[in-house]
Design a protein around this motif. Structure first.
Motif, mmCIF file in Angstrom:
data_model
loop_
_atom_site.group_PDB
_atom_site.id
_atom_site.type_symbol
_atom_site.label_atom_id
_atom_site.label_comp_id
_atom_site.label_asym_id
_atom_site.label_seq_id
_atom_site.Cartn_x
_atom_site.Cartn_y
_atom_site.Cartn_z
ATOM 1 N N ALA A 14 0.932 -1.074 -0.030
ATOM 2 C CA ALA A 14 -0.043 -0.036 -0.246
ATOM 3 C C ALA A 14 0.751 1.101 0.098
ATOM 4 C CB ALA A 14 -1.067 -0.032 1.264
ATOM 5 N N ILE A 15 1.881 1.190 0.876
ATOM 6 C CA ILE A 15 2.852 2.386 0.959
ATOM 7 C C ILE A 15 3.512 2.689 -0.472
ATOM 8 C CG2 ILE A 15 4.876 3.162 1.890
ATOM 9 C CD1 ILE A 15 3.843 1.976 4.442
ATOM 10 N N ILE A 16 4.178 1.471 -0.999
ATOM 11 C CA ILE A 16 4.838 1.686 -2.149
ATOM 12 C C ILE A 16 3.936 2.037 -3.300
ATOM 13 C CG2 ILE A 16 6.203 0.480 -3.887
ATOM 14 C CD1 ILE A 16 7.958 0.983 -1.566
ATOM 15 N N GLY A 17 2.691 1.121 -3.275
ATOM 16 C CA GLY A 17 1.987 2.005 -4.527
ATOM 17 C C GLY A 17 1.290 3.065 -4.414
ATOM 18 N N ALA A 18 1.061 3.688 -3.115
ATOM 19 C CA ALA A 18 0.567 5.243 -2.945
ATOM 20 C C ALA A 18 1.579 6.149 -3.452
ATOM 21 C CB ALA A 18 0.211 5.265 -1.605
ATOM 22 N N LEU A 19 3.143 5.722 -3.263
ATOM 23 C CA LEU A 19 4.080 6.686 -3.258
ATOM 24 C C LEU A 19 4.370 6.530 -4.958
ATOM 25 C CD1 LEU A 19 6.754 5.878 -0.832
ATOM 26 C CD2 LEU A 19 5.464 7.977 -1.032
ATOM 27 N N ALA A 42 5.462 -4.386 -7.347
ATOM 28 C CA ALA A 42 6.717 -3.350 -7.458
ATOM 29 C C ALA A 42 7.769 -3.694 -6.326
ATOM 30 C CB ALA A 42 6.337 -2.087 -7.591
ATOM 31 N N ALA A 43 7.460 -4.026 -5.244
ATOM 32 C CA ALA A 43 8.093 -4.120 -4.199
ATOM 33 C C ALA A 43 8.849 -5.580 -4.271
ATOM 34 C CB ALA A 43 7.388 -4.150 -2.780
ATOM 35 N N ILE A 45 9.498 -7.262 -7.229
ATOM 36 C CA ILE A 45 10.376 -7.173 -8.543
ATOM 37 C C ILE A 45 11.518 -6.040 -8.008
ATOM 38 C CG2 ILE A 45 10.667 -6.313 -10.793
ATOM 39 C CD1 ILE A 45 7.590 -7.075 -11.223
ATOM 40 N N GLY A 46 11.366 -5.126 -7.345
ATOM 41 C CA GLY A 46 12.498 -4.245 -6.910
ATOM 42 C C GLY A 46 13.271 -4.622 -6.024
ATOM 43 N N THR A 47 12.835 -5.665 -5.094
ATOM 44 C CA THR A 47 13.818 -6.446 -4.313
ATOM 45 C C THR A 47 14.772 -7.163 -4.911
ATOM 46 O OG1 THR A 47 12.343 -6.126 -2.327
ATOM 47 C CG2 THR A 47 13.863 -7.716 -2.196
ATOM 48 N N TRP A 48 14.061 -8.021 -5.846
ATOM 49 C CA TRP A 48 14.494 -8.776 -6.574
ATOM 50 C C TRP A 48 15.921 -8.301 -7.437
ATOM 51 C CZ3 TRP A 48 14.946 -9.724 -11.994
ATOM 52 C CH2 TRP A 48 15.625 -10.943 -12.170
ATOM 53 N N LEU A 49 15.636 -7.017 -8.171
ATOM 54 C CA LEU A 49 16.642 -6.458 -9.013
ATOM 55 C C LEU A 49 17.600 -5.877 -8.279
ATOM 56 C CD1 LEU A 49 14.060 -4.322 -11.488
ATOM 57 C CD2 LEU A 49 15.681 -6.278 -11.806
ATOM 58 N N ALA A 50 17.101 -5.290 -6.853
ATOM 59 C CA ALA A 50 18.022 -4.868 -6.048
ATOM 60 C C ALA A 50 19.148 -5.765 -5.670
ATOM 61 C CB ALA A 50 17.624 -3.893 -4.824
ATOM 62 N N ILE A 66 14.335 1.261 -2.137
ATOM 63 C CA ILE A 66 13.078 1.736 -1.948
ATOM 64 C C ILE A 66 12.848 2.679 -2.979
ATOM 65 C CG2 ILE A 66 11.829 3.381 -0.540
ATOM 66 C CD1 ILE A 66 13.134 2.288 2.045
ATOM 67 N N LEU A 67 13.793 3.446 -3.476
ATOM 68 C CA LEU A 67 13.543 4.292 -4.762
ATOM 69 C C LEU A 67 13.303 3.312 -5.876
ATOM 70 C CD1 LEU A 67 13.784 7.104 -5.844
ATOM 71 C CD2 LEU A 67 16.120 6.769 -6.431
ATOM 72 N N LEU A 68 14.018 2.434 -6.081
ATOM 73 C CA LEU A 68 13.549 1.394 -7.323
ATOM 74 C C LEU A 68 12.406 0.841 -7.136
ATOM 75 C CD1 LEU A 68 14.958 -0.064 -9.664
ATOM 76 C CD2 LEU A 68 15.679 -1.886 -8.297
ATOM 77 N N GLN A 69 11.684 0.575 -6.084
ATOM 78 C CA GLN A 69 10.414 -0.053 -5.852
ATOM 79 C C GLN A 69 9.289 0.921 -6.358
ATOM 80 O OE1 GLN A 69 10.604 -1.221 -1.720
ATOM 81 N NE2 GLN A 69 11.352 -3.353 -2.224
#
Length: 88
Positions: A14-19, A42-43, A45-50, A66-69
């Protein structure tokens, strides 16, 4: 994954989606459920990419992760909003 992991995923999503939605200009006709799902995806996939890049092995808060997510969430919001707009 236990119940606490599921609740954590929903809250973080919810936080990542809202941002991500805040980064996109204009009005998006997206429900809160879709925003949370976009944030969770997004969280993940972003964690996996990081982890693939080697960013997620730092001490403390991983700001780059977090920025990537959030950027991924914004991209997914744009994609979904344009797809949902064409359906109507």
């Amino acid at each position: 994954m236990g119940i606490s992991g599921i609740i954590s995923a929903i809250v973080i999503g919810a936080i990542i989606g809202a941002l991500g939605r805040l980064l996109v200009r204009g009005k998006q006709n997206i429900s809160i459920v879709v925003t949370i799902i976009i944030g969770i995806v997004a969280a993940l996939i972003g964690t996996w990419l990081a982890q693939q890049v080697g960013v997620a092995v730092t001490d403390g808060i991983d700001w780059i992760e977090i920025l990537l997510q959030v950027v991924l969430a914004a991209i997914f919001v744009i994609i979904y909003a344009s797809w949902a707009g064409k359906r109507r």
